[in-house]
Design a protein around this motif. Sequence first.
Motif, mmCIF file in Angstrom:
data_model
loop_
_atom_site.group_PDB
_atom_site.id
_atom_site.type_symbol
_atom_site.label_atom_id
_atom_site.label_comp_id
_atom_site.label_asym_id
_atom_site.label_seq_id
_atom_site.Cartn_x
_atom_site.Cartn_y
_atom_site.Cartn_z
ATOM 1 N N LEU A 12 -19.683 -14.517 58.536
ATOM 2 C CA LEU A 12 -19.062 -15.242 57.429
ATOM 3 C C LEU A 12 -17.825 -14.514 56.915
ATOM 4 O O LEU A 12 -16.756 -15.106 56.734
ATOM 5 C CB LEU A 12 -20.064 -15.401 56.283
ATOM 6 C CG LEU A 12 -20.989 -16.612 56.293
ATOM 7 C CD1 LEU A 12 -21.992 -16.502 55.156
ATOM 8 C CD2 LEU A 12 -20.203 -17.908 56.180
ATOM 9 N N LEU A 13 -17.966 -13.225 56.680
ATOM 10 C CA LEU A 13 -16.888 -12.454 56.058
ATOM 11 C C LEU A 13 -15.718 -12.198 56.998
ATOM 12 O O LEU A 13 -14.647 -11.778 56.552
ATOM 13 C CB LEU A 13 -17.438 -11.126 55.534
ATOM 14 C CG LEU A 13 -18.472 -11.260 54.407
ATOM 15 C CD1 LEU A 13 -19.079 -9.910 54.071
ATOM 16 C CD2 LEU A 13 -17.845 -11.888 53.170
ATOM 17 N N SER A 18 -12.070 -15.847 54.034
ATOM 18 C CA SER A 18 -13.202 -15.298 53.287
ATOM 19 C C SER A 18 -12.759 -14.459 52.091
ATOM 20 O O SER A 18 -13.274 -14.622 50.977
ATOM 21 C CB SER A 18 -14.085 -14.462 54.217
ATOM 22 O OG SER A 18 -13.343 -13.410 54.813
ATOM 23 N N PHE A 50 -18.461 -21.938 53.691
ATOM 24 C CA PHE A 50 -18.464 -20.506 53.389
ATOM 25 C C PHE A 50 -19.345 -20.217 52.175
ATOM 26 O O PHE A 50 -20.175 -19.297 52.191
ATOM 27 C CB PHE A 50 -17.033 -20.034 53.133
ATOM 28 C CG PHE A 50 -16.933 -18.571 52.801
ATOM 29 C CD1 PHE A 50 -17.052 -17.607 53.790
ATOM 30 C CD2 PHE A 50 -16.716 -18.158 51.495
ATOM 31 C CE1 PHE A 50 -16.961 -16.253 53.480
ATOM 32 C CE2 PHE A 50 -16.622 -16.813 51.180
ATOM 33 C CZ PHE A 50 -16.747 -15.860 52.178
ATOM 34 N N LEU A 54 -22.849 -18.028 51.825
ATOM 35 C CA LEU A 54 -23.028 -16.917 50.892
ATOM 36 C C LEU A 54 -24.223 -17.151 49.975
ATOM 37 O O LEU A 54 -24.942 -16.210 49.614
ATOM 38 C CB LEU A 54 -21.762 -16.726 50.053
ATOM 39 C CG LEU A 54 -20.522 -16.179 50.770
ATOM 40 C CD1 LEU A 54 -19.398 -15.970 49.763
ATOM 41 C CD2 LEU A 54 -20.829 -14.871 51.492
#
Length: 206
Positions: A12-13, A18, A50, A54
């Motif tokens: 994800l990051l 991001s 995103f 998270l």
Amino acid sequence: MDQRSFRQAVLLLSGDHSLGILKVMRDGQWHLSSEVAHHLNIHITTASKFLQGLADLGVVERRAHDARTSEYKLVSPRLRLEVDLADDVGPLREAVDFYVTYFQVLFEGIRRLGWPSVETEMQHRLTTDHQELRAAIFQEMIAGSNGGLDRLRDLIAAVHRDLWGICSQSLGRSTAERVFQRALREAVGTHPDLAVRCGLTRPLEA
């Protein structure tokens, strides 16, 4: 976090937007995906996926805004990732999921062929003759106390040999191979990386 969550967080990051999204969120206020997307001039789907990811990891809080949308708030402006490399419970749980999928698809295939006696005998072997498998999964290995993936593969191999013997004798080898191979393809599709990396298909080779 466990190793699986760590991999998800890293993926994800590493995305293009991001850091920008996190900076928009650092004020500690609730934000809609559409607000974040508008601020950064990116597609709303990019921001939404995103933020949902998270939220699944516990990095942001999520609450319903209305019947169709959610809003998000960063838990802390300081983001720190910690992973226990000695903890293999995460992959072990995925391996259990892999084998559960395999046996579910296998039993569905036998059921569709219309052989209730074969299905009954397979269920008997799985639930009665191989109680050790259930004990190992739910008591020993999930608690991290005995054997891990190696132990699981050994137990699955014993179960598989029994079930293969029942099916190949009752249905014929070619029919049994089709049913077993379909179940294997479905299971590999659920966790392809883990299936290869941890050798989960080895105990299922007829």
